[in-house]
Design an enzyme around this catalytic site. Structure first.
Site, mmCIF file in Angstrom:
data_model
loop_
_atom_site.group_PDB
_atom_site.id
_atom_site.type_symbol
_atom_site.label_atom_id
_atom_site.label_comp_id
_atom_site.label_asym_id
_atom_site.label_seq_id
_atom_site.Cartn_x
_atom_site.Cartn_y
_atom_site.Cartn_z
ATOM 1 N N ASP A 194 0.816 -1.213 0.000
ATOM 2 C CA ASP A 194 0.000 0.000 0.000
ATOM 3 C C ASP A 194 0.851 1.265 0.000
ATOM 4 O OD1 ASP A 194 -2.631 1.223 0.116
ATOM 5 O OD2 ASP A 194 -2.116 1.826 2.156
ATOM 6 N N ARG A 195 2.129 1.152 0.391
ATOM 7 C CA ARG A 195 2.997 2.333 0.439
ATOM 8 C C ARG A 195 3.436 2.784 -0.947
ATOM 9 N NH1 ARG A 195 2.524 5.212 5.043
ATOM 10 N NH2 ARG A 195 2.458 3.801 6.836
ATOM 11 N N MET A 275 -7.959 5.511 2.951
ATOM 12 C CA MET A 275 -8.089 6.712 2.133
ATOM 13 C C MET A 275 -6.838 7.009 1.306
ATOM 14 S SD MET A 275 -11.118 7.835 2.622
ATOM 15 C CE MET A 275 -10.934 9.454 1.876
ATOM 16 N N ARG A 276 -5.795 6.189 1.466
ATOM 17 C CA ARG A 276 -4.563 6.480 0.735
ATOM 18 C C ARG A 276 -4.789 6.417 -0.775
ATOM 19 N NH1 ARG A 276 -1.157 3.572 3.418
ATOM 20 N NH2 ARG A 276 -0.212 5.269 4.583
ATOM 21 N N ALA A 277 -5.639 5.504 -1.228
ATOM 22 C CA ALA A 277 -5.886 5.380 -2.662
ATOM 23 C C ALA A 277 -6.492 6.659 -3.231
ATOM 24 C CB ALA A 277 -6.811 4.195 -2.934
#
Length: 666
Positions: A194-195, A275-277
């Site tokens: 995800d990073r 919410m990173r996406a």
């Protein structure tokens, strides 16, 4: 020094080139993960990017690359005066080797000087070198867990912290993270996956003309690297200038409410976590507009951003195929498009024909998903005739479940993981010893005890402790290691009876998922008919094992001895390759042996080989029906291991819980 391969000379790979260029325009996008088969020039393209990046202004003499316009107030080489003149140097690409130590990554303190002189003698690591540049990890999926944790912390906080027994150093560490990997060698931990802001899939072209051009350019480069680079210098300069122009446009790009609604709706429609996406998509769409020379984000930018930012965030487990349903994406963009026209895709403003380049092929959800009895053929086939070897079609696995913890007894010293007890560099402190080589983890109390008796002889006069090199003690720690989990699966006709194989495959699939979470290597040996086969040599790719398991045919006799002997050979070879990694053999069978002369006696002798060498083993007893022969339990005794039923294998099983309590009481 070898001349780098020109970025503009890389053939094809439009999505990879675009993703790298977008990060060059806007480093806040968050880096790139490049997935693909071996020999597809992944590393070549990444290394070639460095020559396109603008130069970086740094404070003269600062080992941490502080910006002279706004130096880091906590820089270990500081304080620096802000607003002063700086020197320009090329942007760096720092490579992190998979086998690097923690000290090599974050830096190291001179513990002896810190204790005896009270000074912070700090040697910067790779994170400091990568500040304001690129940190590149080849084979990032093979990176050790403790290094992954350090990368996650630095990426999240933009700083690196080094602490040793009360002495700490902090420095800025903001870098562009780029990783390459071959999925056949295993998947990434979800946290690190995800990073990465963007991900791209690369594969070798199947077009003969393009393959010819790849070979032609590579041979021309090897014949004369400098001349080859000069040939592409003008195109390199043009791309470099376009990056500079896009960076200047970037602050003025407007991300309207309509585009934001499309981004939010797309992330919600594809059920990505967190919410990173959304944030990455917004930054990517803005960078796409700047690259195209526009100051307004259009629907086509949102679409391309989704194709780059979402596929790797949709994986729920290692058996899910990454990808994005483009039809669903277009429907979502059209529904929430407002006044904007989502458009069929990129408009051709990207490098070499446009920022689109396809965005990767859609990959529908596939792989070994669970299924119940209703999805399998009704009824079942009984035992084959004594001489029969009829092969039955593969059976779908049942729904995987959470398994009870299986481990290797004793304390090992293998690669860091999450299964069995081991002496590791990280974990709880269990004692102290004299350091062998560089001191990496000081045991303060043991060091003080070693130095205290000698203070008068050393002429101590003040309050400080006189410490010498011989007094230092290394902390010994205990954590968890990853093991080699070798599955030995009975695929004979007796296992296929009454459709038992669906439940058996579901159990093995559950154990594979557990092995992925515990950072194990896995292997798969199957036996049926007259022989045993290595369906999958030991590997870190549990999804490859799951794919082999799903297509496993059944039928025929039960050559149990052949299966055990083949597994023993696999372990013998693997010990030569990785002697520190301990093995756990999981035999999945009902215990029957019907193949070859004296099958029962041969199986017993083969099993005793494992017991004699102290190889940890577990037998998953697949026998069913009202009458049980207990053959699997007898096999477990000869192996020197334990036996569990399919029901006891479940972590939430009452039978398994009772058995565990009884075992501890005994």
């Amino acid at each position: 020094m070898t001349t780098p391969f020109p970025f503009t000379a890389v053939v094809g790979q439009d999505d990879l080139r675009l993703a790298l260029l977008l990060n060059a325009v806007s480093p806040s996008v968050g880096g790139v993960l490049v997935r693909g088969e071996k020999g597809t020039a992944k590393s070549t393209a990444v290394r070639a990017l460095t020559s396109l990046l603008p130069e970086v202004a740094v404070v003269p003499g600062c080992r941490f690359s502080c910006d002279p316009a706004s130096p880091d107030p906590g820089c270990p080489d500081g304080p620096h005066e802000g607003g002063g003149g700086g020197t320009a140097r090329p942007a760096r690409m720092v490579e992190l080797p998979v086998g690097a130590s923690e000290d090599r990554l974050v830096g190291a303190l001179d513990i002896e000087r810190a204790l005896s002189e009270g000074v912070k003698a700090f040697e910067p690591g790779l994170l400091a070198a990568a500040h304001r540049g690129i940190l590149y990890v080849d084979e990032v999926n093979l990176l050790h867990d403790h290094l992954v944790d350090l990368l996650l912390d630095a990426a999240a906080m933009g700083a690196s912290y080094v602490e040793r027994e009360g002495v700490s150093v902090r420095h800025a560490a903001r870098f562009l993270l780029v990783g390459t990997m071959n999925p056949e060698e295993g998947e990434l931990r979800p946290q690190l996956l995800d990073r990465f802001g963007l991900t791209v899939e690369v594969a070798a072209s199947r077009e003969p003309d393009q393959r010819v051009e790849v070979v032609r350019r590579r041979l021309a480069y090897e014949d004369g690297p400098a001349a080859f680079a000069a040939r592409w210098a003008d195109e390199e300069a043009a791309v470099r200038q376009r990056i500079v122009a896009a960076r200047e446009v970037l602050p003025s790009v407007r991300l309207g409410d309509a585009a934001l609604r499309q981004i939010a709706a797309t992330c919600a429609a594809f059920e990505v976590d967190g919410m990173r996406a959304d944030i990455v998509m917004a930054r990517t769409a803005t960078a796409l507009a700047a690259w195209a020379g526009r100051t307004e984000v259009l629907a086509e930018d949102v679409r391309q951003a989704a194709l780059l930012a979402l596929p790797h965030r949709r994986r729920r487990n290692p058996f899910d195929a990454p990808g994005l349903d483009e039809d669903k994406l277009d429907e979502t963009l059209e529904e929430f498009g407002g006044d904007d026209d989502p458009g069929p895709g990129p408009d051709g403003d990207g490098p070499e024909g446009g920022p689109g380049g396809g965005g990767g092929e859609p990959a529908p959800d596939s792989g070994p998903q669970g299924g119940d009895a209703a999805s399998r053929p009704e009824g079942g086939e009984g035992e084959p005739a004594p001489g029969g070897a009829g092969e039955q079609s593969p059976v779908r696995a049942s729904e995987p479940f959470r398994t009870k913890a299986l481990s290797v007894p004793g304390v090992g010293a293998g690669a860091a993981g999450r299964r069995s007890r081991a002496r590791t560099e990280h974990g709880r402190t269990t004692g102290a010893r004299r350091p062998e080589g560089t001191l990496t983890a000081l045991h303060l109390a043991a060091t003080v005890r070693a130095a205290a008796p000698h203070q008068r002889a050393r002429g101590r006069s003040g309050r400080g402790l006189v410490v010498r090199r011989d007094d230092l003690r290394q902390a010994t720690r205990e954590g968890r290691e990853g093991n080699l989990v070798l599955f030995v699966v009975d695929a004979s006709g007796s296992m296929a009876a009454r459709q038992r194989m669906g439940a058996v495959k579901g159990a093995v699939l559950s154990l594979l998922l557990d092995a992925y979470q515990r950072r194990d290597k896995v292997g798969l040996v199957t036996f049926r008919g007259a022989s045993a086969d290595v369906a999958l040599p030991p590997t870190s790719s549990v999804d490859a094992a799951a794919a082999r398991l799903e297509s496993l045919p059944t039928g025929g006799r039960t050559p149990l001895a052949a299966g055990l002997l083949r597994a023993h050979d696999v372990l013998r070879v693997e010990r030569l390759r990785d002697p520190a990694r301990r093995a756990l053999v999981v035999v999945v069978t009902d215990g029957r042996a019907t193949g070859g002369p004296e099958p029962v006696a041969l199986a017993s002798r083969a099993a005793r080989l494992f017991a004699a060498e102290g190889i940890a083993s577990v037998v998953v007893d697949c026998e069913s029906g009202p009458v049980r022969l207990g053959l699997a339990g007898r096999l477990a005794g000869e192996l020197g291991g334990t036996a569990v039923t399919l029901d006891e294998l479940r972590a939430d099983s009452i039978a398994g819980l009772v058995k565990d309590v009884q075992g501890r009481a005994a």
